[in-house]
Design a protein around this motif. Structure first.
Motif, PDB file in Angstrom:
ATOM      1  N   LEU A  47      60.715 -14.005 -76.578  1.00 17.59           N
ATOM      2  CA  LEU A  47      62.134 -13.707 -76.755  1.00 17.59           C
ATOM      3  C   LEU A  47      62.273 -13.131 -78.153  1.00 17.59           C
ATOM      4  N   THR A  48      62.665 -11.852 -78.238  1.00 15.61           N
ATOM      5  CA  THR A  48      62.651 -11.179 -79.533  1.00 15.61           C
ATOM      6  C   THR A  48      63.790 -10.183 -79.661  1.00 15.61           C
ATOM      7  N   SER A  49      64.069  -9.779 -80.885  1.00 18.92           N
ATOM      8  CA  SER A  49      65.068  -8.743 -81.158  1.00 18.92           C
ATOM      9  C   SER A  49      64.505  -7.392 -80.723  1.00 18.92           C
ATOM     10  N   HIS A  50      65.377  -6.569 -80.146  1.00 16.93           N
ATOM     11  CA  HIS A  50      64.951  -5.256 -79.629  1.00 16.93           C
ATOM     12  C   HIS A  50      66.134  -4.304 -79.723  1.00 16.93           C
ATOM     13  N   PHE A  51      65.904  -3.123 -80.241  1.00 15.41           N
ATOM     14  CA  PHE A  51      66.969  -2.131 -80.428  1.00 15.41           C
ATOM     15  C   PHE A  51      66.692  -0.956 -79.492  1.00 15.41           C
ATOM     16  N   ALA A  52      67.195  -1.049 -78.273  1.00 23.56           N
ATOM     17  CA  ALA A  52      66.908  -0.055 -77.238  1.00 23.56           C
ATOM     18  C   ALA A  52      67.419   1.337 -77.579  1.00 23.56           C
ATOM     19  N   ALA A  53      68.442   1.441 -78.399  1.00 24.73           N
ATOM     20  CA  ALA A  53      69.014   2.744 -78.734  1.00 24.73           C
ATOM     21  C   ALA A  53      68.185   3.510 -79.766  1.00 24.73           C
ATOM     22  N   ARG A  54      67.215   2.881 -80.380  1.00 23.51           N
ATOM     23  CA  ARG A  54      66.384   3.545 -81.388  1.00 23.51           C
ATOM     24  C   ARG A  54      65.368   4.461 -80.722  1.00 23.51           C
ATOM     25  N   ASP A  55      65.182   5.663 -81.301  1.00 21.32           N
ATOM     26  CA  ASP A  55      64.214   6.607 -80.749  1.00 21.32           C
ATOM     27  C   ASP A  55      62.807   6.399 -81.277  1.00 21.32           C
TER      28      ASP A  55
END
Length: 120
Positions: free
Chosen positions: A56-64
Motif C-alpha cells: 500500500l503506497t503513494s502513487h501519482f497516476a497523473a504524472r508522466d
C-alpha cells in the motif's frame, strides 16, 4: 491473524541492506516520493523479499515521468511509468490525500507487480 508493525526505522534497515520482516502487507506512505530511483528499487526489492502479498503506497497516476532526485528531496512518483513500468494498481483509495487530487494510495500485489522492478 497476527500483525507486525515496522515503523520508519525500517527504512534505514532496508536501505542498509537489512530488509523487511515477513508480512502480508507493507504500508509505505509518503516514502518513495523522497527517494532516489536507486533507493526506490531497493525498497521495492525488500518488499518482494519480505514475501508480502500487498504493498500500500503513494502513487501519482497523473504524472508522466519520474525524474531522478537525491534521496531526501521530493518528486511525485508514478509507478506505472519509466523506469518502474509496473502494472495498474489492484485497488485505489481515492481521496486519501485531500490537498492533492491527482494523488492516490494504491494497493498492489507485491509478488506479481514488483518482481520485475526488484530485479533491476
Amino acid at each position: 491473524m497476527r500483525f507486525r508493525l515496522v515503523f520508519a526505522t525500517g527504512v534505514v534497515g532496508v536501505l542498509g541492506g537489512l530488509g523487511l520482516p515477513a508480512a502480508d502487507l507493507v504500508l509505505c506512505r509518503d516514502l518513495l516520493i523522497h527517494l532516489s530511483l536507486r533507493d526506490v528499487f531497493q525498497v521495492l526489492a525488500a518488499v518482494v523479499a519480505s514475501g508480502a502479498g500487498w504493498l500500500l503506497t503513494s502513487h501519482f497516476a497523473a504524472r508522466d515521468g519520474n525524474p531522478e532526485i537525491e534521496s531526501g528531496d521530493f518528486r511525485p512518483v508514478n509507478l506505472c511509468r519509466e523506469p518502474f513500468n509496473l502494472t495498474e494498481p489492484q485497488e485505489v483509495i481515492a481521496g486519501f490525500f485531500r490537498s492533492t487530487p491527482a494523488a492516490s494510495n494504491t494497493a498492489r500485489r507485491a509478488a506479481g507487480d514488483y518482481s520485475a522492478a526488484a530485479a533491476r
